[in-house]
Write an enzyme that holds these catalytic residues in place. Structure first.
Site, PDB file in Angstrom:
ATOM      1  N   ARG A  73      34.293  39.508  35.577  1.00 51.70           N
ATOM      2  CA  ARG A  73      34.447  40.876  36.063  1.00 51.70           C
ATOM      3  C   ARG A  73      33.358  41.740  35.454  1.00 51.70           C
ATOM      4  O   ARG A  73      33.109  41.685  34.258  1.00 51.70           O
ATOM      5  CB  ARG A  73      35.827  41.434  35.718  1.00 51.70           C
ATOM      6  N   SER A 175      40.545  44.127  41.076  1.00 52.75           N
ATOM      7  CA  SER A 175      41.891  44.658  40.911  1.00 52.75           C
ATOM      8  C   SER A 175      41.887  46.181  40.845  1.00 52.75           C
ATOM      9  O   SER A 175      41.489  46.858  41.770  1.00 52.75           O
ATOM     10  CB  SER A 175      42.547  44.035  39.674  1.00 52.75           C
ATOM     11  N   ASP A 332      48.590  48.271  43.275  1.00 50.17           N
ATOM     12  CA  ASP A 332      47.191  48.544  42.937  1.00 50.17           C
ATOM     13  C   ASP A 332      46.290  47.994  44.060  1.00 50.17           C
ATOM     14  O   ASP A 332      46.784  47.378  45.011  1.00 50.17           O
ATOM     15  CB  ASP A 332      46.850  48.006  41.549  1.00 50.17           C
ATOM     16  N   ASP A 334      44.423  45.479  44.756  1.00 49.87           N
ATOM     17  CA  ASP A 334      44.519  44.095  45.237  1.00 49.87           C
ATOM     18  C   ASP A 334      45.964  43.619  45.289  1.00 49.87           C
ATOM     19  O   ASP A 334      46.232  42.423  45.493  1.00 49.87           O
ATOM     20  CB  ASP A 334      43.673  43.152  44.381  1.00 49.87           C
ATOM     21  N   SER A 436      51.295  45.610  31.426  1.00 55.18           N
ATOM     22  CA  SER A 436      50.412  46.407  32.286  1.00 55.18           C
ATOM     23  C   SER A 436      50.826  46.245  33.750  1.00 55.18           C
ATOM     24  O   SER A 436      50.025  45.899  34.612  1.00 55.18           O
ATOM     25  CB  SER A 436      48.951  46.006  32.073  1.00 55.18           C
TER      26      SER A 436
END
Length: 622
Positions: A73, A175, A332, A334, A436
């Site tokens: 990422r 994401s 969120d 994705d 999270s």
């Protein structure tokens, strides 16, 4: 200024580029300009070279992407440490080499590729284009590819890997990260994200074949190769059918007058959440019109992360008030994570934390299991899991109800792998989570899944309404039964890696070399666990039970007053996160006292261990 071609190459046809005076950088620049066929990113490097921006060139070209808690990422843009056409091709070539070595039937079983809706015009980079290049590398090597014809939720890729018996899969997504980012998430044949040693061995394979192969740039192969299949309809149908396995009160769902609002945060979730509600017998949730359709700029939110709470849920809450909907569900971009808000009797909204939602999900999934299990079912065969930085509420429920609770390292890749091991050994896993707002209800998908979580919370709210209870009231009942677990999680931004390292090394050498703190302000520390080094003072041999994770920083302190606090770095963003939780016994029912004690301890933790002023850390609120 001199000029250079390929090292050791005297062919007059070779690309000639101006020398920077740094041999390593010269080689990297030559490689980039020779290999990159994306004109936008190629021009970015040419411009930096032309303008003598050697430091930025070095930053972009002299380091590589590595696997973190969520795969690769980074920001989109030019350079070997960014997400772009070339680095995705290189990554896929490395994965091909590794899978070819691991699976003799690779070319029979195939590979799954999915993508979200991110994009960046300045780099001519989009998730769909990166997914097409991923597929092209494999198709050019005669590997069958299951390529989704449109954007899908991240959970669809691990689900498809298992359903189609593919050897692996990739989801192109970042994401909930900022709009500038993108990512490359790899799933193994078991349907879980890759863990060590696969990640390190894949990186080695990537480094061994960095030059693009013939065919790797041919993104049109997806449309022309007979080896391409579109799994969308089959996977969507199977997923929605499997979802019904965790639907326990369909008759209530069909009859309810309760209304729900859903926001997909400009991402992929809208169509799939609508279908999930239909599968459970609900009327479709009311979508937030401004956020329903994909938008790579995430134009109505400061940050596309529903975890940020009420500030990013503004449009959803106002629509819910207008429509008299009591519950808001937010996936969120994705659709692998879920935020939930509920309107209280006083008209205010309660946005639940990930840990609070986990308490509700844990209670619900166990209650439904208990009501529906066979007479000979053994509660000792039942498991729930959480990452080690998440609330210990499931542990408290497990101790009282008799099922098993396990912890893993942070990141759903560890949960997914462990759940698969448990299932393979005949165990039953009901639920797993990370604080999270990542939830796994059931085991159809061995990863967090916001689509299934959204419809499960809707059924839970519907059931509770029939009992004249709200989600918030039920949460209080759970805490009164199993003990209050009051947690607070936040973070500081730090863009300087040496500062982060210095903060954690100070804690490992606090008052003397190789000596951890014994106090934090006035608070006595009972135990310290450092999974970066493998140390745990609570174990007889001082060795941590959780696997050592040297690639990230994470230290956990257990205090005498019942608080557990963890400091760790993020695997995907420039953050130092802190997690603190007060775990009380059921008889300790004064929530206010517990909250005050937790707040004081967090203040001491920040002041004594993070030293934000001295280390120039930026508060989350800023």
């Amino acid at each position: 200024m001199g000029e250079c071609g390929a090292p050791g190459d005297v062919n007059s046809n070779v690309l000639i580029v101006p020398s920077t005076g740094d041999a390593q950088l010269d080689k990297a620049v030559w490689q980039w300009l020779s290999w990159d066929k994306n004109q936008k990113t190629k021009e970015q490097i040419e411009s930096l070279l032309r303008n003598g921006k050697h430091k930025e060139l070095r930053d972009r070209l002299c380091c590589r992407l590595t696997f973190g808690t969520a795969g690769l990422r980074s920001a989109m843009g030019a350079g070997f440490c960014y997400i772009n056409d070339l680095t995705v091709i290189q990554s896929t070539q490395g994965i091909y080499k590794y899978l070819e070595r691991c699976f003799s039937d690779f070319k029979q079983r195939g590979f799954v590729v999915g993508y979200d809706t991110r994009g960046q015009v300045t780099s001519n980079c989009s998730s769909k284009k990166l997914a097409k290049l991923t597929a092209a590398v494999l198709l050019a090597k005669d590997v069958p590819v299951y390529f989704f014809s449109t954007y899908v939720p991240t959970p669809f890729v691990p689900y498809a890997v298992q359903q189609l018996k593919a050897v692996a899969g990739v989801m192109i997504t970042a994401s909930h990260n900022r709009k500038e980012d993108n990512g490359y998430k790899v799933y193994w044949e078991n349907g879980a994200q890759i863990t060590s040693p696969h990640d390190k061995l894949i990186i080695k394979c990537i480094e061994d074949c960095v030059e693009p192969w013939n065919g790797s740039w041919n993104e049109n192969l997806v449309d022309t190769s007979p080896l391409t299949q579109d799994p969308l309809q089959k996977i969507c149908d199977c997923y929605m059918e499997d979802l019904k396995k965790i639907c326990y009160h369909r008759e209530l769902n069909v009859q309810t007058n309760l209304k729900f609002v859903h926001t997909s945060f400009h991402g992929v979730g809208h169509d799939y959440v609508q279908l999930a509600f239909k599968a459970f017998g609900f009327q479709p949730p009311i979508p937030v019109p401004e956020q329903k359709d994909p938008d790579p700029d995430f134009s109505t939110v400061k940050c596309p992360n529903p975890e940020e709470g009420e500030s990013v849920l503004e449009l959803s809450l106002r629509l819910a008030e207008k429509e008299h909907a009591k519950v808001v569900v937010a996936t969120d971009p994705d659709a692998d994570r879920l935020a939930v808000a509920e309107q209280q009797e006083n008209g205010c909204w309660k946005v639940f934390t990930g840990n609070e939602l986990a308490a509700l999900f844990g209670w619900w999934m166990f209650s439904c299991w208990k009501e529906n299990c066979s007479e000979d079912a053994d509660v000792k065969n039942v498991y729930m899991l959480a990452t080690t930085v998440s609330s210990k509420i499931l542990r408290a429920i497990a101790l009282k109800e008799g099922f098993h609770f396990e912890e893993t390292l942070p990141g759903f890749k560890w949960i997914g792998s462990r759940v698969k091991d448990l299932l393979d050994s005949g165990k039953e896993v009901l639920f797993a989570f990370e604080e999270s707002i990542g939830f796994m209800c059931g085991t159809s998908v061995l990863d967090k899944d916001g689509v299934s979580a959204a419809v499960v919370i809707a059924e839970m709210a519907t059931y509770l309404e029939c009992k004249n209870r709200s989600l918030a009231q039920k949460l209080t009942e759970i805490y009164e039964t199993y003990g209050y677990h009051i947690s607070k999680t936040s973070y500081f931004l730090c863009y300087d890696p040496p500062t982060i390292k210095r903060i954690f090394e100070r804690l490992r050498n606090f008052e003397a070399p190789q000596s951890y703190p014994k106090f934090c302000g006035v608070y006595n520390i009972l135990h310290v666990r450092d999974v970066t080094t493998g140390y745990d003072s609570s174990q007889p041999n001082k060795q941590a039970v959780l696997p050592v994770s040297k690639s990230s920083q994470m230290i956990t302190f257990t205090f005498q007053n019942g608080c557990v606090a963890t400091l760790r770095t993020s695997g995907t963003e420039p953050k130092i996160k802190y997690y603190a939780e007060m775990c009380a016994l059921p008889e300790q029912s004064d929530r206010t006292v517990l909250e005050e004690e937790l707040q004081k301890l967090i203040e001491a933790l920040i002041e004594n261990f993070l030293e934000p002023d001295k280390n120039r850390l930026t508060w989350r609120s800023a």
